[in-house]
Design a protein around this motif. Structure first.
Motif, PDB file in Angstrom:
ATOM      1  N   ASN A  83      -5.916   4.679   0.418  1.00 44.68           N
ATOM      2  CA  ASN A  83      -7.149   3.964   0.116  1.00 44.68           C
ATOM      3  C   ASN A  83      -6.976   2.456   0.305  1.00 44.68           C
ATOM      4  O   ASN A  83      -6.054   1.855  -0.245  1.00 44.68           O
ATOM      5  CB  ASN A  83      -7.576   4.259  -1.321  1.00 44.68           C
ATOM      6  N   GLY A  84      -7.865   1.845   1.099  1.00 44.85           N
ATOM      7  CA  GLY A  84      -7.857   0.394   1.270  1.00 44.85           C
ATOM      8  C   GLY A  84      -6.843  -0.124   2.258  1.00 44.85           C
ATOM      9  O   GLY A  84      -6.675  -1.345   2.386  1.00 44.85           O
ATOM     10  N   VAL A  85      -6.155   0.763   2.976  1.00 44.58           N
ATOM     11  CA  VAL A  85      -5.137   0.342   3.941  1.00 44.58           C
ATOM     12  C   VAL A  85      -5.460   0.912   5.312  1.00 44.58           C
ATOM     13  O   VAL A  85      -6.197   1.894   5.442  1.00 44.58           O
ATOM     14  CB  VAL A  85      -3.726   0.794   3.505  1.00 44.58           C
ATOM     15  N   ALA A  86      -4.892   0.274   6.349  1.00 47.96           N
ATOM     16  CA  ALA A  86      -5.142   0.743   7.715  1.00 47.96           C
ATOM     17  C   ALA A  86      -4.223   1.893   8.091  1.00 47.96           C
ATOM     18  O   ALA A  86      -4.563   2.719   8.936  1.00 47.96           O
ATOM     19  CB  ALA A  86      -4.969  -0.414   8.696  1.00 47.96           C
ATOM     20  N   ARG A  87      -3.078   1.933   7.483  1.00 47.46           N
ATOM     21  CA  ARG A  87      -2.141   3.019   7.710  1.00 47.46           C
ATOM     22  C   ARG A  87      -1.545   3.414   6.358  1.00 47.46           C
ATOM     23  O   ARG A  87      -1.364   2.559   5.482  1.00 47.46           O
ATOM     24  CB  ARG A  87      -1.041   2.611   8.690  1.00 47.46           C
ATOM     25  N   PRO A  88      -1.245   4.688   6.155  1.00 47.17           N
ATOM     26  CA  PRO A  88      -0.798   5.148   4.839  1.00 47.17           C
ATOM     27  C   PRO A  88       0.452   4.426   4.347  1.00 47.17           C
ATOM     28  O   PRO A  88       1.372   4.145   5.120  1.00 47.17           O
ATOM     29  CB  PRO A  88      -0.520   6.639   5.065  1.00 47.17           C
ATOM     30  N   LEU A  89       0.460   4.126   3.055  1.00 46.94           N
ATOM     31  CA  LEU A  89       1.633   3.559   2.417  1.00 46.94           C
ATOM     32  C   LEU A  89       2.556   4.686   1.973  1.00 46.94           C
ATOM     33  O   LEU A  89       2.177   5.861   1.977  1.00 46.94           O
ATOM     34  CB  LEU A  89       1.215   2.734   1.194  1.00 46.94           C
ATOM     35  N   ALA A  90       3.767   4.328   1.573  1.00 44.78           N
ATOM     36  CA  ALA A  90       4.654   5.318   0.963  1.00 44.78           C
ATOM     37  C   ALA A  90       3.979   5.835  -0.301  1.00 44.78           C
ATOM     38  O   ALA A  90       3.289   5.086  -1.011  1.00 44.78           O
ATOM     39  CB  ALA A  90       6.004   4.682   0.631  1.00 44.78           C
ATOM     40  N   VAL A  91       4.159   7.097  -0.611  1.00 39.95           N
ATOM     41  CA  VAL A  91       3.481   7.712  -1.750  1.00 39.95           C
ATOM     42  C   VAL A  91       3.825   6.995  -3.059  1.00 39.95           C
ATOM     43  O   VAL A  91       3.004   6.948  -3.975  1.00 39.95           O
ATOM     44  CB  VAL A  91       3.842   9.209  -1.840  1.00 39.95           C
ATOM     45  N   LYS A  92       5.014   6.404  -3.161  1.00 36.03           N
ATOM     46  CA  LYS A  92       5.378   5.705  -4.397  1.00 36.03           C
ATOM     47  C   LYS A  92       4.409   4.572  -4.705  1.00 36.03           C
ATOM     48  O   LYS A  92       4.143   4.277  -5.875  1.00 36.03           O
ATOM     49  CB  LYS A  92       6.795   5.166  -4.320  1.00 36.03           C
TER      50      LYS A  92
END
Length: 284
Positions: free
Chosen positions: A161-170
């Motif tokens: 959410n709110g990012v262009a590419r997924p962040l690490a799940v942490k």
């Protein structure tokens, strides 16, 4: 982590590194944690201070009469700097934290050597858009069932959410935790006081008075703070009007540049801080 009581609220902070002082201020419904990838890259050459704003993260208020305005956050920051013996510093603020940084720089020019705003913009008030933003924001604050922390996919959603590419799940789990733990009065207070028409139009006025360097970072895929708003706010700074480009846009980047591109952002922070004529320092 160390804790210091500032104006009757325990504030959690982290102070690491050596050299010129950089102070990192997080955004709405977040905490100091999101600066860690950037701090890890900078602490070998800079003193890095990050902390949880009043009502967010681990800095939870104990009284019901606390204030949650930009002015109150400025006072908290100045008292924290005084407590730690920091005489002059650069402020690096994300989103709401950028507004705190700008107001602090305007009110305390002798203590702030420069400001770097990450996903920070403003000055354009569209009634319907802001009404919708406040409405969604209030729903986010009110609808926070605690059982969500035990839902495996909760972290997955916030990592996207709110990012262009997924962040690490942490990071998704951290966002979920900070959303659930934010003080309701702090969350609603900052939302309502920072998104009024007067508050939105005040930001350009603040920027126009700054004597310090200002640099703004925008994500080209940021739907929360589009680059149009970032450049509009920058246009009021004296250096921008003098022809200097003080805006840096990151392609394929959303609203969390410090998590999406920490290496690139660290390089740019080094460039901006090192080329400044004023040297941030620790008080002796």
């Amino acid at each position: 982590m160390p804790v210091v009581t500032i104006r009757n609220v325990p504030h959690t902070y982290q102070l690491v590194g050596k050299g010129k002082v950089l102070v990192f201020i997080h955004g709405w419904l977040l905490s100091h944690h999101y600066w860690q990838p950037l701090i890890d890259l900078l602490q070998s050459d800079y003193t890095c201070l990050s902390y949880d704003l009043r009502g967010f993260g681990a800095s939870q208020p104990t009284a019901k009469n606390d204030e949650f305005t930009l002015e109150s956050y400025v006072q908290d920051l100045v008292e924290l700097l005084t407590h730690l013996g920091i005489s002059t510093c650069w402020l690096v603020g994300h989103s709401l934290g950028g507004s705190v940084a700008l107001l602090t720089a305007a009110q305390y020019p002798d203590r702030v050597a420069g400001v770097i705003g990450v996903n920070v913009g403003g000055g354009i008030y569209l009634q319907q858009a802001f009404d919708r933003f406040r409405r969604i924001g209030m729903q986010l604050v009110r609808l926070r069932p605690r059982w969500l922390q035990f839902v495996p996919l909760g972290g997955w959603f916030f990592a996207r959410n709110g990012v262009a590419r997924p962040l690490a799940v942490k990071w998704g789990r951290q966002r979920l935790k900070d959303w659930l733990n934010a003080c309701p009065r702090a969350a609603t207070g900052t939302l309502l006081t920072s998104t009024t028409e007067a508050a939105v139009h005040r930001l350009p006025q603040i920027v126009s008075t700054l004597s310090q360097p200002l640099y703004l970072v925008g994500g080209q895929q940021d739907e929360i703070m589009p680059c149009l708003y970032v450049r509009h706010l920058a246009s009021f700074h004296p250096r921008f009007r003098a022809g200097e480009d003080i805006v840096w846009e990151l392609p394929n980047c959303g609203h969390f540049a410090m998590l999406e591109y920490p290496e690139l952002l660290a390089q740019r922070v080094r460039l901006w801080v090192n080329q400044a004529t004023v040297t941030p320092s620790m008080a002796s």
